[in-house]
Design a protein around this motif. Sequence first.
Motif, PDB file in Angstrom:
ATOM      1  N   LYS A 171     -71.500  69.400  55.168  1.00 24.58           N
ATOM      2  CA  LYS A 171     -71.077  70.574  55.944  1.00 24.58           C
ATOM      3  C   LYS A 171     -71.912  71.811  55.616  1.00 24.58           C
ATOM      4  CE  LYS A 171     -67.464  72.325  52.826  1.00 24.58           C
ATOM      5  NZ  LYS A 171     -66.037  72.715  52.720  1.00 24.58           N
ATOM      6  N   VAL A 172     -72.543  71.838  54.440  1.00 22.04           N
ATOM      7  CA  VAL A 172     -73.336  73.010  54.069  1.00 22.04           C
ATOM      8  C   VAL A 172     -74.535  73.166  54.999  1.00 22.04           C
ATOM      9  CG1 VAL A 172     -74.906  71.946  52.376  1.00 22.04           C
ATOM     10  CG2 VAL A 172     -74.213  74.321  52.105  1.00 22.04           C
ATOM     11  N   TYR A 173     -75.075  72.052  55.499  1.00 22.28           N
ATOM     12  CA  TYR A 173     -76.192  72.149  56.445  1.00 22.28           C
ATOM     13  C   TYR A 173     -75.747  72.848  57.727  1.00 22.28           C
ATOM     14  CZ  TYR A 173     -78.337  68.661  53.384  1.00 22.28           C
ATOM     15  OH  TYR A 173     -78.848  67.990  52.298  1.00 22.28           O
ATOM     16  N   LYS A 174     -74.558  72.538  58.173  1.00 23.68           N
ATOM     17  CA  LYS A 174     -74.023  73.192  59.366  1.00 23.68           C
ATOM     18  C   LYS A 174     -73.756  74.669  59.099  1.00 23.68           C
ATOM     19  CE  LYS A 174     -71.979  68.945  61.189  1.00 23.68           C
ATOM     20  NZ  LYS A 174     -70.740  68.237  61.598  1.00 23.68           N
ATOM     21  N   GLU A 175     -73.315  74.975  57.885  1.00 26.39           N
ATOM     22  CA  GLU A 175     -73.080  76.379  57.531  1.00 26.39           C
ATOM     23  C   GLU A 175     -74.389  77.166  57.519  1.00 26.39           C
ATOM     24  OE1 GLU A 175     -71.131  75.976  53.789  1.00 26.39           O
ATOM     25  OE2 GLU A 175     -69.177  75.446  54.671  1.00 26.39           O
ATOM     26  N   ILE A 176     -75.456  76.538  57.041  1.00 26.34           N
ATOM     27  CA  ILE A 176     -76.771  77.194  57.029  1.00 26.34           C
ATOM     28  C   ILE A 176     -77.236  77.447  58.463  1.00 26.34           C
ATOM     29  CG2 ILE A 176     -79.211  76.906  56.415  1.00 26.34           C
ATOM     30  CD1 ILE A 176     -78.180  75.252  53.967  1.00 26.34           C
ATOM     31  N   LYS A 177     -77.080  76.448  59.313  1.00 29.88           N
ATOM     32  CA  LYS A 177     -77.449  76.613  60.719  1.00 29.88           C
ATOM     33  C   LYS A 177     -76.591  77.687  61.387  1.00 29.88           C
ATOM     34  CE  LYS A 177     -79.334  73.900  63.336  1.00 29.88           C
ATOM     35  NZ  LYS A 177     -80.593  73.850  64.106  1.00 29.88           N
ATOM     36  N   ASP A 178     -75.287  77.666  61.113  1.00 32.86           N
ATOM     37  CA  ASP A 178     -74.379  78.653  61.704  1.00 32.86           C
ATOM     38  C   ASP A 178     -74.715  80.068  61.254  1.00 32.86           C
ATOM     39  OD1 ASP A 178     -73.040  76.686  63.091  1.00 32.86           O
ATOM     40  OD2 ASP A 178     -71.376  76.546  61.658  1.00 32.86           O
ATOM     41  N   ALA A 179     -75.338  80.180  60.065  1.00 35.26           N
ATOM     42  CA  ALA A 179     -75.752  81.495  59.560  1.00 35.26           C
ATOM     43  C   ALA A 179     -77.007  81.993  60.268  1.00 35.26           C
ATOM     44  CB  ALA A 179     -75.983  81.429  58.057  1.00 35.26           C
ATOM     45  N   GLY A 180     -77.604  81.161  61.113  1.00 35.41           N
ATOM     46  CA  GLY A 180     -78.768  81.574  61.887  1.00 35.41           C
ATOM     47  C   GLY A 180     -80.097  81.196  61.281  1.00 35.41           C
ATOM     48  N   CYS A 181     -80.072  80.271  60.319  1.00 38.83           N
ATOM     49  CA  CYS A 181     -81.304  79.837  59.668  1.00 38.83           C
ATOM     50  C   CYS A 181     -81.789  78.541  60.315  1.00 38.83           C
ATOM     51  CB  CYS A 181     -81.050  79.605  58.181  1.00 38.83           C
ATOM     52  SG  CYS A 181     -82.527  79.223  57.206  1.00 38.83           S
ATOM     53  N   LEU A 182     -83.085  78.461  60.612  1.00 41.75           N
ATOM     54  CA  LEU A 182     -83.668  77.243  61.159  1.00 41.75           C
ATOM     55  C   LEU A 182     -83.940  76.246  60.030  1.00 41.75           C
ATOM     56  CD1 LEU A 182     -86.270  78.774  63.669  1.00 41.75           C
ATOM     57  CD2 LEU A 182     -83.881  78.164  64.072  1.00 41.75           C
ATOM     58  N   LEU A 183     -83.960  74.965  60.363  1.00 39.78           N
ATOM     59  CA  LEU A 183     -84.214  73.916  59.386  1.00 39.78           C
ATOM     60  C   LEU A 183     -85.521  73.202  59.701  1.00 39.78           C
ATOM     61  CD1 LEU A 183     -80.676  72.264  59.011  1.00 39.78           C
ATOM     62  CD2 LEU A 183     -81.630  74.204  57.756  1.00 39.78           C
ATOM     63  N   GLN A 184     -86.336  72.972  58.662  1.00 33.85           N
ATOM     64  CA  GLN A 184     -87.640  72.328  58.817  1.00 33.85           C
ATOM     65  C   GLN A 184     -87.684  71.006  58.072  1.00 33.85           C
ATOM     66  OE1 GLN A 184     -90.538  73.085  55.992  1.00 33.85           O
ATOM     67  NE2 GLN A 184     -91.060  71.017  56.687  1.00 33.85           N
ATOM     68  N   LEU A 185     -88.050  69.961  58.778  1.00 36.89           N
ATOM     69  CA  LEU A 185     -88.169  68.620  58.212  1.00 36.89           C
ATOM     70  C   LEU A 185     -89.556  68.388  57.634  1.00 36.89           C
ATOM     71  CD1 LEU A 185     -87.296  65.546  57.958  1.00 36.89           C
ATOM     72  CD2 LEU A 185     -88.271  65.267  60.258  1.00 36.89           C
ATOM     73  N   ASN A 186     -89.621  67.808  56.432  1.00 37.51           N
ATOM     74  CA  ASN A 186     -90.872  67.261  55.922  1.00 37.51           C
ATOM     75  C   ASN A 186     -91.057  65.863  56.509  1.00 37.51           C
ATOM     76  OD1 ASN A 186     -91.414  69.462  54.314  1.00 37.51           O
ATOM     77  ND2 ASN A 186     -91.498  68.310  52.402  1.00 37.51           N
ATOM     78  N   LEU A 187     -92.172  65.618  57.157  1.00 32.02           N
ATOM     79  CA  LEU A 187     -92.369  64.315  57.794  1.00 32.02           C
ATOM     80  C   LEU A 187     -92.303  63.155  56.803  1.00 32.02           C
ATOM     81  CD1 LEU A 187     -95.122  65.045  60.455  1.00 32.02           C
ATOM     82  CD2 LEU A 187     -92.769  64.315  60.872  1.00 32.02           C
ATOM     83  N   LEU A 188     -92.749  63.380  55.571  1.00 31.63           N
ATOM     84  CA  LEU A 188     -92.703  62.300  54.588  1.00 31.63           C
ATOM     85  C   LEU A 188     -91.278  61.922  54.199  1.00 31.63           C
ATOM     86  CD1 LEU A 188     -95.674  63.102  52.175  1.00 31.63           C
ATOM     87  CD2 LEU A 188     -95.538  61.348  53.941  1.00 31.63           C
ATOM     88  N   SER A 189     -90.315  62.764  54.528  1.00 31.95           N
ATOM     89  CA  SER A 189     -88.935  62.471  54.155  1.00 31.95           C
ATOM     90  C   SER A 189     -88.348  61.298  54.930  1.00 31.95           C
ATOM     91  CB  SER A 189     -88.048  63.712  54.379  1.00 31.95           C
ATOM     92  OG  SER A 189     -88.407  64.753  53.510  1.00 31.95           O
TER      93      SER A 189
END
Length: 259
Positions: A171-189
């Motif tokens: 749920k913390v990922y959703k909270e970060i998004k809800d706070a207006g922060c974008l999320l960036q994926l590392n392709l190697l992940s």
Amino acid sequence: MSFWKNLFKRSTKQHESIGRLAWIGVDMHNHILPGIDDGSSNIEQSLTLIQGLKELGIQKSISTPHIMHGVHDNTPTTIKDAHTKLQQAVADSGMKFGLQYAAEYMIDDQLGTLVQNENLCPLPNRHVLIEMSYLAESKALFQTIKDIQEKGYQPILAHPERYNYYHQNFKVYKEIKDAGCLLQLNLLSISRYYGEPVKSIALTLIKSGMYDLVGTDMHHEKHLHALKMVAAKYDTFDLLKDNPIKNATIFEDSQKLAI
């Protein structure tokens, strides 16, 4: 066959990676500037990494060296100087490659002051790339997001899948998004490069449509080799089709991409 059916298939040959990441448009997170952090150690290595990006189909890049107090004490000036040297080397080599620079900011005891003074080295269109320690959660994350926004910048959290302390608290990922922060994926992940737990949470975030941006986070030739294997093995465009990936729309047309 879909990405999900191919997920555990044996790796294919690297030559099959040619052009496979062209859909990304701009690699907005890497450490290819020479001699400035834990990434490329010299110009020769930087040129090798750039050639590797070109072979993958990526023709534009935004270098994002670390700014980490007491470890990588970079400033906009030191970053610009390294960029200028690499830009000249690219031109001298005859390669055509769009090269810009920004920074990746560790959330530490220095960042708040840098934000308040607007002494930042942002990505194009007033985006700021931030990261946390892999060892412990930063209690200042949400305040940092707010502070960056109040200065008129858009925060981006680098590689959220790599913060193991969040893996049991989705749920913390959703909270970060809800706070207006974008999320960036590392392709190697999406491979097992950083371990199975990172791969698992990356795929869960992908299935949930949580990612906004992708980057290589490439530091050295070992990363380049692994990226080629990932690009050859997986259809990354198909994998991320349900995520609102903005690399091209945010950064593709940004000004002053040097050739």
